[in-house]
Scaffold this active site. Structure first.
Site, PDB file in Angstrom:
ATOM      1  N   ASP A 165      -2.094   6.494  -4.114  1.00 15.80           N
ATOM      2  CA  ASP A 165      -0.965   5.750  -3.543  1.00 15.80           C
ATOM      3  C   ASP A 165      -0.554   4.610  -4.484  1.00 15.80           C
ATOM      4  OD1 ASP A 165      -3.082   4.011  -3.081  1.00 15.80           O
ATOM      5  OD2 ASP A 165      -2.461   3.485  -1.059  1.00 15.80           O
ATOM      6  N   SER A 184       0.821  -1.203   0.000  1.00 15.53           N
ATOM      7  CA  SER A 184       0.000   0.000   0.000  1.00 15.53           C
ATOM      8  C   SER A 184       0.859   1.259   0.000  1.00 15.53           C
ATOM      9  CB  SER A 184      -0.973  -0.038   1.181  1.00 15.53           C
ATOM     10  OG  SER A 184      -1.916   1.012   1.074  1.00 15.53           O
ATOM     11  N   ASP A 187      -5.543   2.512  -4.104  1.00 11.53           N
ATOM     12  CA  ASP A 187      -6.797   2.356  -3.368  1.00 11.53           C
ATOM     13  C   ASP A 187      -7.079   3.557  -2.468  1.00 11.53           C
ATOM     14  OD1 ASP A 187      -4.898   1.851  -1.417  1.00 11.53           O
ATOM     15  OD2 ASP A 187      -5.761  -0.061  -0.772  1.00 11.53           O
ATOM     16  N   ASP A 197      -0.777   1.369  -4.770  1.00 10.36           N
ATOM     17  CA  ASP A 197      -1.720   0.357  -5.259  1.00 10.36           C
ATOM     18  C   ASP A 197      -3.079   0.970  -5.603  1.00 10.36           C
ATOM     19  OD1 ASP A 197      -2.255   0.727  -2.493  1.00 10.36           O
ATOM     20  OD2 ASP A 197      -3.239  -1.219  -2.374  1.00 10.36           O
TER      21      ASP A 197
END
Length: 575
Positions: A303, A146, A307, A305
């Site tokens: 960010d 993340s 999400d 990834d």
């Protein structure tokens, strides 16, 4: 591992003919350094509902091909014991070795007779959640850490519903993992051979296209973006958002998108944003610098990834100010409720979901618009779980929005995790809609505060790294349970909600009421003047996190209360 201590484990790893030469070189470099060896081997990376997350490197307490293989073998054993012909979707982000870990994951699953659907290039977490459901898989794996610093990577495991794994399923996988020897009990196969044999297949463009169409379907005022020449500065922070976010903005009519060049392409080293987290200003610095030149209507930052999304908007003086996750969530919730009612698309008995550490201003909004607001534990999987409950009852259309204070949002039920692609689209649409009415996003935010009152929120993390870090976090939580503060920042504690003991205690009367949410290591202190402090150890980082809420009629007073809360609670925690 078989009762070995850290030095014995180290010796065993050194004796292996390690396929990843980076690991062999690292082990040689720490020879004789007892502390360095212990840090790498004092525990196994723990597989929980968030999967694995850790520093990339050699050892059982690190992310490497061996810890990834072991976790995947445990997942394979669980799936084969649970489903007749399981299949798994796999995706990965831009982090160091993410593509390698994704291939290793696919190879182990294929060796166990499990069909794997792998994205042919890096793709966001929500695209993985979508693929699990779209391809009718029994599980999913997303290789990502993340928004952690570059030295981290991780392994998120998903269930057949597209949510991160439930506590029960994660525990079952962990039981399978714990039976395995990291070197001797792992099945694997050559990736290219499994691809040729059909055990591994690349996810087609049709699945990705359906994902974007489902995102687009969440639009409320699609005409707004076509009627305004909205200008956006966008940074994917060297992650997976670059293609899908730009594509959805293009599809919906945003023609003027300027990308931060230094952060456009995938780069797991994150050289211009060492902590690629849109929650913090430093990560947005390059974007803010470009805003000073380009003068856009807003800055978007996703960010690695993709999400989470953070934004900045111009004030009256043309300076760009960050808007917090709580504020963006409140703006989106108000926009969705008001405009869906106006458009006649609001379902009967609508449901919204937020986490317990997310702003309580949303409750006032929910009351205003007749929306049932459900509070869940921290972690977007619990928001996804609520969508699942509605789906089981044949009422999935009742869900209208879910969000958490840490910049995660979801409109629609097509995925079961937070989605910065749909959030980016809706934020731009909302900005365009307000612009047509002569209102800025800051104007809209101030209108919310005038209507519902000022709710000021902040979150502070206290780092507890190394072998003693976990012990310190546990000791802090135990001390708060045994000797809770009577006041914080000069405000009296009214109730204490202990989510581990699942009870709320009225301090003055001692009356106790039950908490119906699942057990979790969280303590909340409700204070006078509608203020609050909530504390929990992070499930993914060596940190203990405190969440502060201050309410007041004027912003200056709210800021003063917040400052007192932060300073006093840090002292209470011993930092």
């Amino acid at each position: 591992m078989n009762g070995m201590n850290e030095m014995q484990l180290y010796s065993r790893w050194v004796a292996q003919n390690l396929e990843d030469t980076d690991l062999a070189e690292e082990l040689a470099a720490v020879a004789g350094d007892t502390d360095a060896i212990k840090d790498r081997f004092f525990r196994d990376l723990e597989f929980g509902t968030g999967g694995l997350r850790g520093v990339i490197g050699a050892g059982t307490n690190r992310m490497n091909i061996y810890t990834v293989r072991k976790a995947t073998q445990g997942l394979a054993d669980y799936l084969k014991a649970t489903y007749p012909n399981p299949s798994v979707a796999v995706s990965y982000d831009s982090r160091i070795k993410s593509d390698l870990f994704a291939r290793e994951t696919a190879s182990v699953l294929a060796a166990n007779g499990i069909k794997v659907y792998l994205y042919p290039e890096l793709n966001p977490t929500p695209a993985l959640s979508f693929a699990v459901r779209d391809l009718h898989c029994q599980a999913g794996v997303m290789i990502t850490a993340s928004h952690n610093p570059a030295k981290y990577n991780g392994y998120k495991a998903y269930g057949p519903d597209g949510c991160q794994m439930t506590i029960e399923a994660a525990n079952a996988v962990l039981d399978c993992i714990n039976r395995l020897d990291i070197f001797d009990d792992i099945r694997t196969v050559d990736f290219e051979a499994a691809l040729a044999d059909g055990w591994i297949a690349y996810i087609g463009q049709d699945t990705y296209a359906r994902f974007l169409e489902n995102v687009r379907a969440q639009s409320i005022h699609p005409e707004a973006l076509r009627q305004t020449d909205l200008k956006v500065v966008y940074t994917p922070l060297n992650g997976t958002g670059n293609k899908p976010v730009r594509e959805i903005l293009r599809m919906t009519g945003v023609k003027n998108v300027v990308v931060v060049k230094e952060q456009e392409l995938p780069d797991g080293h994150f050289t211009t944003c060492p902590y690629p987290n849109p929650e913090i200003k430093e990560a947005l610095q390059k974007g803010l610098e470009l805003c000073a030149v380009e003068k856009p209507d807003l800055l978007l930052a996703t960010d690695p990834d993709c999400d989470r999304v953070g934004i900045a908007v111009p004030d009256q003086d043309g300076n760009y100010v960050l808007i917090t996750g709580n504020e963006v969530g409140a703006l989106l919730f108000e926009y969705i409720c008001r405009e869906r009612i106006a458009a006649g698309t609001m379902p009967e008995r609508p449901v919204a979901v937020k986490t317990i550490v997310t702003t309580e201003i949303v409750q006032k909004m929910a009351d205003e618009y007749g929306v049932e607001l459900r509070n869940v534990l921290t972690g977007f999987k619990f928001i996804g779980e609520q969508i699942g409950y509605l789906e089981e009852a044949g009422e999935a259309n009742r869900y209208i929005f879910g969000f958490e204070e840490s910049y995660g949002y979801l409109a629609g039920t097509y995925v079961r995790d937070k989605d910065a692609v749909v959030a980016s689209m809706l934020i731009c649409e909302m900005a365009a809609f307000y612009r047509l009415k002569g209102i800025s996003l800051l104007d809209a935010l101030h209108a919310i505060y005038r209507k519902y009152g000022i709710y000021l929120h902040s979150q502070k993390s206290f780092t507890c790294e190394g072998v003693t870090g976990m012990e310190r976090m546990a000791a802090i939580m135990q001390e708060l349970r045994e000797n809770p503060p009577q006041a914080i920042g000069g405000l009296r504690v009214l109730t204490i909600s202990d989510y581990m003991l699942r009870r709320t205690t009225q301090v003055d009367t001692g009356n106790v009421s039950a908490i119906t949410l699942p057990q979790s290591d969280v303590i909340g202190f409700a204070l006078e003047q509608d203020a609050s402090v909530i504390i929990r150890p992070s499930g993914t980082e060596p940190k203990i996190k405190a969440y502060y809420t201050a309410t007041a009629e004027k912003m200056d007073h709210a800021k003063e209360i917040q400052q007192r809360l932060q300073e006093d609670f840090a002292k209470i925690l011993g930092f």
